[in-house]
Design a protein around this motif. Structure first.
Motif, PDB file in Angstrom:
ATOM      1  N   ALA A 123       7.575  15.194   0.488  1.00 33.48           N
ATOM      2  CA  ALA A 123       6.116  15.160   0.369  1.00 33.48           C
ATOM      3  C   ALA A 123       5.649  13.832  -0.206  1.00 33.48           C
ATOM      4  CB  ALA A 123       5.634  16.319  -0.499  1.00 33.48           C
ATOM      5  N   SER A 124       6.376  13.321  -1.193  1.00 38.47           N
ATOM      6  CA  SER A 124       6.004  12.047  -1.807  1.00 38.47           C
ATOM      7  C   SER A 124       6.153  10.894  -0.817  1.00 38.47           C
ATOM      8  CB  SER A 124       6.864  11.796  -3.049  1.00 38.47           C
ATOM      9  OG  SER A 124       6.669  12.800  -4.022  1.00 38.47           O
ATOM     10  N   ALA A 125       7.240  10.903  -0.053  1.00 41.52           N
ATOM     11  CA  ALA A 125       7.441   9.849   0.945  1.00 41.52           C
ATOM     12  C   ALA A 125       6.370   9.907   2.026  1.00 41.52           C
ATOM     13  CB  ALA A 125       8.833   9.966   1.563  1.00 41.52           C
ATOM     14  N   ALA A 126       5.925  11.131   2.354  1.00 39.19           N
ATOM     15  CA  ALA A 126       4.853  11.271   3.340  1.00 39.19           C
ATOM     16  C   ALA A 126       3.558  10.643   2.836  1.00 39.19           C
ATOM     17  CB  ALA A 126       4.637  12.747   3.673  1.00 39.19           C
ATOM     18  N   CYS A 127       3.334  10.701   1.521  1.00 41.54           N
ATOM     19  CA  CYS A 127       2.153  10.040   0.956  1.00 41.54           C
ATOM     20  C   CYS A 127       2.225   8.530   1.182  1.00 41.54           C
ATOM     21  CB  CYS A 127       2.048  10.347  -0.538  1.00 41.54           C
ATOM     22  SG  CYS A 127       1.609  12.055  -0.926  1.00 41.54           S
ATOM     23  N   ALA A 128       3.412   7.959   1.046  1.00 45.26           N
ATOM     24  CA  ALA A 128       3.573   6.526   1.279  1.00 45.26           C
ATOM     25  C   ALA A 128       3.299   6.176   2.739  1.00 45.26           C
ATOM     26  CB  ALA A 128       4.989   6.086   0.883  1.00 45.26           C
ATOM     27  N   ILE A 129       3.760   7.032   3.637  1.00 43.23           N
ATOM     28  CA  ILE A 129       3.514   6.805   5.060  1.00 43.23           C
ATOM     29  C   ILE A 129       2.019   6.884   5.362  1.00 43.23           C
ATOM     30  CG2 ILE A 129       3.893   7.752   7.373  1.00 43.23           C
ATOM     31  CD1 ILE A 129       6.677   8.640   6.399  1.00 43.23           C
ATOM     32  N   GLN A 130       1.348   7.855   4.782  1.00 45.01           N
ATOM     33  CA  GLN A 130      -0.096   7.979   4.992  1.00 45.01           C
ATOM     34  C   GLN A 130      -0.825   6.748   4.465  1.00 45.01           C
ATOM     35  OE1 GLN A 130      -1.845   9.706   6.883  1.00 45.01           O
ATOM     36  NE2 GLN A 130      -3.461  10.911   5.922  1.00 45.01           N
ATOM     37  N   ASN A 131      -0.363   6.195   3.349  1.00 49.99           N
ATOM     38  CA  ASN A 131      -0.985   4.981   2.831  1.00 49.99           C
ATOM     39  C   ASN A 131      -0.901   3.842   3.839  1.00 49.99           C
ATOM     40  OD1 ASN A 131      -1.659   6.221   0.428  1.00 49.99           O
ATOM     41  ND2 ASN A 131      -0.582   4.763  -0.875  1.00 49.99           N
ATOM     42  N   SER A 159      21.497   9.990   2.001  1.00 50.92           N
ATOM     43  CA  SER A 159      20.176   9.506   2.392  1.00 50.92           C
ATOM     44  C   SER A 159      19.789  10.148   3.722  1.00 50.92           C
ATOM     45  CB  SER A 159      20.169   7.982   2.512  1.00 50.92           C
ATOM     46  OG  SER A 159      21.105   7.564   3.503  1.00 50.92           O
ATOM     47  N   LYS A 160      18.507  10.026   4.088  1.00 52.86           N
ATOM     48  CA  LYS A 160      18.053  10.688   5.310  1.00 52.86           C
ATOM     49  C   LYS A 160      16.837   9.977   5.890  1.00 52.86           C
ATOM     50  CE  LYS A 160      16.455  15.151   7.094  1.00 52.86           C
ATOM     51  NZ  LYS A 160      16.112  16.555   6.744  1.00 52.86           N
ATOM     52  N   PRO A 161      16.913   9.524   7.139  1.00 55.13           N
ATOM     53  CA  PRO A 161      15.721   8.962   7.779  1.00 55.13           C
ATOM     54  C   PRO A 161      14.734  10.065   8.110  1.00 55.13           C
ATOM     55  CG  PRO A 161      17.519   9.081   9.356  1.00 55.13           C
ATOM     56  CD  PRO A 161      18.085   9.516   8.033  1.00 55.13           C
ATOM     57  N   ILE A 162      13.458   9.813   7.864  1.00 56.04           N
ATOM     58  CA  ILE A 162      12.444  10.844   8.110  1.00 56.04           C
ATOM     59  C   ILE A 162      11.368  10.387   9.091  1.00 56.04           C
ATOM     60  CG2 ILE A 162      12.781  11.968   5.887  1.00 56.04           C
ATOM     61  CD1 ILE A 162      10.215  10.534   4.927  1.00 56.04           C
ATOM     62  N   ALA A 163      11.309   9.105   9.395  1.00 54.47           N
ATOM     63  CA  ALA A 163      10.248   8.632  10.284  1.00 54.47           C
ATOM     64  C   ALA A 163      10.609   7.285  10.887  1.00 54.47           C
ATOM     65  CB  ALA A 163       8.922   8.508   9.531  1.00 54.47           C
ATOM     66  N   ILE A 164      10.217   7.116  12.122  1.00 54.16           N
ATOM     67  CA  ILE A 164      10.210   5.799  12.763  1.00 54.16           C
ATOM     68  C   ILE A 164       8.742   5.440  12.931  1.00 54.16           C
ATOM     69  CG2 ILE A 164      10.803   4.475  14.823  1.00 54.16           C
ATOM     70  CD1 ILE A 164      13.096   6.502  15.285  1.00 54.16           C
ATOM     71  N   LEU A 165       8.345   4.311  12.349  1.00 47.99           N
ATOM     72  CA  LEU A 165       6.946   3.906  12.398  1.00 47.99           C
ATOM     73  C   LEU A 165       6.775   2.728  13.346  1.00 47.99           C
ATOM     74  CD1 LEU A 165       5.943   4.057   8.613  1.00 47.99           C
ATOM     75  CD2 LEU A 165       5.924   5.891  10.327  1.00 47.99           C
ATOM     76  N   ALA A 212       0.836  -1.206   0.000  1.00 41.95           N
ATOM     77  CA  ALA A 212       0.000   0.000   0.000  1.00 41.95           C
ATOM     78  C   ALA A 212       0.864   1.246   0.000  1.00 41.95           C
ATOM     79  CB  ALA A 212      -0.924  -0.002   1.212  1.00 41.95           C
ATOM     80  N   ALA A 213       1.931   1.229   0.779  1.00 42.26           N
ATOM     81  CA  ALA A 213       2.851   2.366   0.804  1.00 42.26           C
ATOM     82  C   ALA A 213       3.485   2.571  -0.561  1.00 42.26           C
ATOM     83  CB  ALA A 213       3.933   2.145   1.857  1.00 42.26           C
ATOM     84  N   HIS A 214       3.899   1.479  -1.173  1.00 40.78           N
ATOM     85  CA  HIS A 214       4.612   1.552  -2.446  1.00 40.78           C
ATOM     86  C   HIS A 214       3.703   1.998  -3.593  1.00 40.78           C
ATOM     87  CE1 HIS A 214       8.025   0.832  -4.987  1.00 40.78           C
ATOM     88  NE2 HIS A 214       7.382  -0.024  -5.742  1.00 40.78           N
ATOM     89  N   GLN A 215       2.403   1.961  -3.394  1.00 39.78           N
ATOM     90  CA  GLN A 215       1.462   2.402  -4.410  1.00 39.78           C
ATOM     91  C   GLN A 215       1.129   3.881  -4.289  1.00 39.78           C
ATOM     92  OE1 GLN A 215      -1.562  -0.533  -3.517  1.00 39.78           O
ATOM     93  NE2 GLN A 215      -1.063  -1.733  -5.338  1.00 39.78           N
ATOM     94  N   ALA A 216       1.806   4.592  -3.403  1.00 38.04           N
ATOM     95  CA  ALA A 216       1.560   6.025  -3.230  1.00 38.04           C
ATOM     96  C   ALA A 216       1.986   6.792  -4.476  1.00 38.04           C
ATOM     97  CB  ALA A 216       2.332   6.542  -2.016  1.00 38.04           C
ATOM     98  N   GLY A 217       1.356   7.938  -4.663  1.00 35.54           N
ATOM     99  CA  GLY A 217       1.792   8.815  -5.740  1.00 35.54           C
ATOM    100  C   GLY A 217       3.109   9.482  -5.387  1.00 35.54           C
ATOM    101  N   SER A 218       3.909   9.776  -6.400  1.00 42.03           N
ATOM    102  CA  SER A 218       5.165  10.479  -6.149  1.00 42.03           C
ATOM    103  C   SER A 218       5.482  11.394  -7.316  1.00 42.03           C
ATOM    104  CB  SER A 218       6.321   9.494  -5.927  1.00 42.03           C
ATOM    105  OG  SER A 218       6.596   8.734  -7.092  1.00 42.03           O
ATOM    106  N   VAL A 219       6.079  12.523  -7.010  1.00 42.27           N
ATOM    107  CA  VAL A 219       6.422  13.512  -8.023  1.00 42.27           C
ATOM    108  C   VAL A 219       7.460  12.929  -8.979  1.00 42.27           C
ATOM    109  CG1 VAL A 219       7.550  15.729  -8.386  1.00 42.27           C
ATOM    110  CG2 VAL A 219       5.850  15.473  -6.565  1.00 42.27           C
ATOM    111  N   GLY A 220       7.161  12.996 -10.270  1.00 45.01           N
ATOM    112  CA  GLY A 220       8.080  12.467 -11.269  1.00 45.01           C
ATOM    113  C   GLY A 220       8.269  10.972 -11.194  1.00 45.01           C
ATOM    114  N   LEU A 221       7.362  10.285 -10.492  1.00 52.31           N
ATOM    115  CA  LEU A 221       7.464   8.841 -10.256  1.00 52.31           C
ATOM    116  C   LEU A 221       8.838   8.462  -9.723  1.00 52.31           C
ATOM    117  CD1 LEU A 221       5.552   6.425 -10.489  1.00 52.31           C
ATOM    118  CD2 LEU A 221       6.554   5.899 -12.709  1.00 52.31           C
ATOM    119  N   MET A 222       9.353   9.293  -8.819  1.00 58.94           N
ATOM    120  CA  MET A 222      10.690   9.034  -8.277  1.00 58.94           C
ATOM    121  C   MET A 222      10.662   7.998  -7.153  1.00 58.94           C
ATOM    122  SD  MET A 222      11.536  12.469  -5.994  1.00 58.94           S
ATOM    123  CE  MET A 222      13.146  11.818  -5.566  1.00 58.94           C
ATOM    124  N   GLN A 223       9.490   7.770  -6.548  1.00 59.63           N
ATOM    125  CA  GLN A 223       9.338   6.785  -5.471  1.00 59.63           C
ATOM    126  C   GLN A 223      10.453   6.928  -4.425  1.00 59.63           C
ATOM    127  OE1 GLN A 223       9.089   3.350  -8.302  1.00 59.63           O
ATOM    128  NE2 GLN A 223       7.086   2.994  -7.360  1.00 59.63           N
TER     129      GLN A 223
END
Length: 216
Positions: free
Chosen positions: A131-139, A172-178, A43-54
């Motif tokens: 912003a794109s990675a945040a969409c994956a987290i929301q998914n 690289s940069k960590p942005i969240a611990i889930l 579900a996370a991997h199906q998130a939208g991303s700018v320029g399909l950069m994932q």
């Protein structure tokens, strides 16, 4: 009415997941089934991303000692945050801000290295990788709620220290611990609201028309 509209029961489910999603801090120790975890990551991997950069990378933490070291990093930042809050320091230290040692699954979400190669959609807004990675987290968050699992997004950590701990590549940069896991119950409203830390603002305060602050 759009011909592509979901049926009523499906729509109710989508809106319910959105309305009942909570930033959870209290978890049961029960493990998460591998098939369920795989569905959430998909579900996370199906998130939208700018320029399909994932621009999302997921690191699953299965080593108990590593989980403890991550918890120590968060605890260190929690104390520094409390100091920065000054008059609310004691009040903040009473809040439960994570469930790292309790949850069934622990994931670290990171932005990859060499992101600067992706220009499409980022030339003037390079932060669209975040912003794109945040969409994956929301998914994950919404899918987890639909599956009856709780999730907590922890941001109290020094990214350089966590990156070093996880042997992440330069750039690289960590942005969240889930924190993901089974819960005894979901909070009836956001925990920070329940703890009288802050009151959420109404939607009307967030929407304007044609110019900033012009009531819609």
């Amino acid at each position: 009415m759009s011909q592509h509209r979901f049926n009523e029961q499906e729509r109710i489910g989508v809106y319910r997941a959105i309305a009942e999603r909570r930033d959870m801090r209290h978890f049961l120790p029960d493990p998460i089934e591998p098939e369920l975890l795989a569905r959430l990551l998909l579900a996370a991997h199906q998130a939208g991303s700018v320029g399909l950069m994932q621009p999302w990378r997921f690191i699953r933490i299965t080593d108990k000692q590593l989980r403890t070291r991550i918890h120590d990093l968060v605890e260190q930042e929690r104390r520094l945050t409390a100091i920065a809050l000054k008059q609310r320091q004691d009040e903040f230290m009473q809040l439960k801000v994570e469930g790292i040692l309790d949850c069934g699954e622990l994931l670290v979400v990171a932005l990859p290295d060499r992101r600067e190669q992706h220009i499409f959609g980022r030339r003037t807004l390079p932060e669209m990788d975040l912003a794109s990675a945040a969409c994956a987290i929301q998914n994950i968050w919404l899918a987890a709620r639909a599956e009856g699992l709780g999730m907590g997004w922890v941001s109290l950590f020094d990214p350089n220290s966590l990156a070093e701990l996880l042997a992440m590549p330069e750039g690289s940069k960590p942005i969240a611990i889930l924190c993901l896991g089974h819960v005894a119950e979901f909070y009836p409203k956001p925990m920070l609201e329940m703890e009288n830390w802050i009151s959420p603002q109404p939607l009307s305060a967030m929407v304007s028309e044609n110019s900033w602050g012009n009531d819609a």
